[in-house]
Design a protein around this motif. Structure first.
Motif, PDB file in Angstrom:
ATOM      1  N   GLU A 104       0.833  -1.210   0.000  1.00 52.56           N
ATOM      2  CA  GLU A 104       0.000   0.000   0.000  1.00 52.56           C
ATOM      3  C   GLU A 104       0.863   1.254   0.000  1.00 52.56           C
ATOM      4  N   GLN A 151       2.392   1.672  -3.446  1.00 51.05           N
ATOM      5  CA  GLN A 151       1.415   2.162  -4.425  1.00 51.05           C
ATOM      6  C   GLN A 151       1.118   3.646  -4.211  1.00 51.05           C
ATOM      7  N   LYS A 152       0.984   4.050  -2.954  1.00 56.69           N
ATOM      8  CA  LYS A 152       0.729   5.461  -2.633  1.00 56.69           C
ATOM      9  C   LYS A 152       1.913   6.325  -3.054  1.00 56.69           C
ATOM     10  N   LYS A 209       2.057   6.749  -6.829  1.00 55.33           N
ATOM     11  CA  LYS A 209       1.045   7.726  -7.247  1.00 55.33           C
ATOM     12  C   LYS A 209       1.579   9.145  -7.054  1.00 55.33           C
TER      13      LYS A 209
END
Length: 166
Positions: free
Chosen positions: A106, A109-110, A113
């Motif tokens: 997570e 992925q953050k 981004k």
């Protein structure tokens, strides 16, 4: 310096800052430098023999033993003797290790981004195309010098592909 050399330096500088950011974020979990990658490898290859993990990660078995011991002391993995051969150690992820791995994915992925914030889909497509061409060139050059993909390269490819599927 040529434009390509400057571009390569910029790429390396970006990677350094990205890794620094990720390491700072993961540091609160008290993981050592190579531990998140090993933890992710075990997450995707649970129950593998310790020797297989060493080969897959491209590290010496003795180095891997120290790394696994650290993860074991942190409660992220555990080792069990193989049922058929007591000399063989298998490494399994614990529930805490699974939770930490999911949080790591997570976080990754953050971060990705954020890294690409303000970059359009068209720019991303061009960037991806360039990176794929460079990768093909590098793999070709590696193949010409070493003859085949090393265990470390295979491990990186496998782990990266696995991260894409989450």
């Amino acid at each position: 310096m040529s434009d390509r050399v400057e571009l390569k330096h910029l790429e390396m500088e970006n990677q350094k800052y990205q890794f620094r950011y990720l390491r700072n974020q993961l540091n609160e979990k008290k993981l050592y430098r190579g531990d998140p990658r090993l933890l992710m490898y075990v997450y995707f290859h649970d129950g593998r023999k310790q020797a297989e993990i060493a080969k897959g990660r491209g590290v010496k078995p003795a180095s891997l033993t120290v790394m696994v011991q650290r993860l074991e002391q942190a409660g992220l993995v555990n080792r069990k003797s193989d049922e058929q051969d007591q000399r063989v150690q298998r490494v399994y992820i614990t529930e805490l290790g699974r939770e930490t791995s999911k949080k790591t994915v997570e976080l990754f992925q953050k971060a990705v981004k954020g890294f690409f914030e303000g970059v359009s889909e068209e720019e991303l497509a061009v960037y991806q195309g360039v990176l794929e061409k460079v990768k093909e060139n590098v793999l070709r050059m590696l193949d010409e010098t070493s003859g085949s993909e090393t265990a470390e390269q295979e491990s990186e490819r496998t782990t990266c592909l696995s991260l894409q599927n989450i």
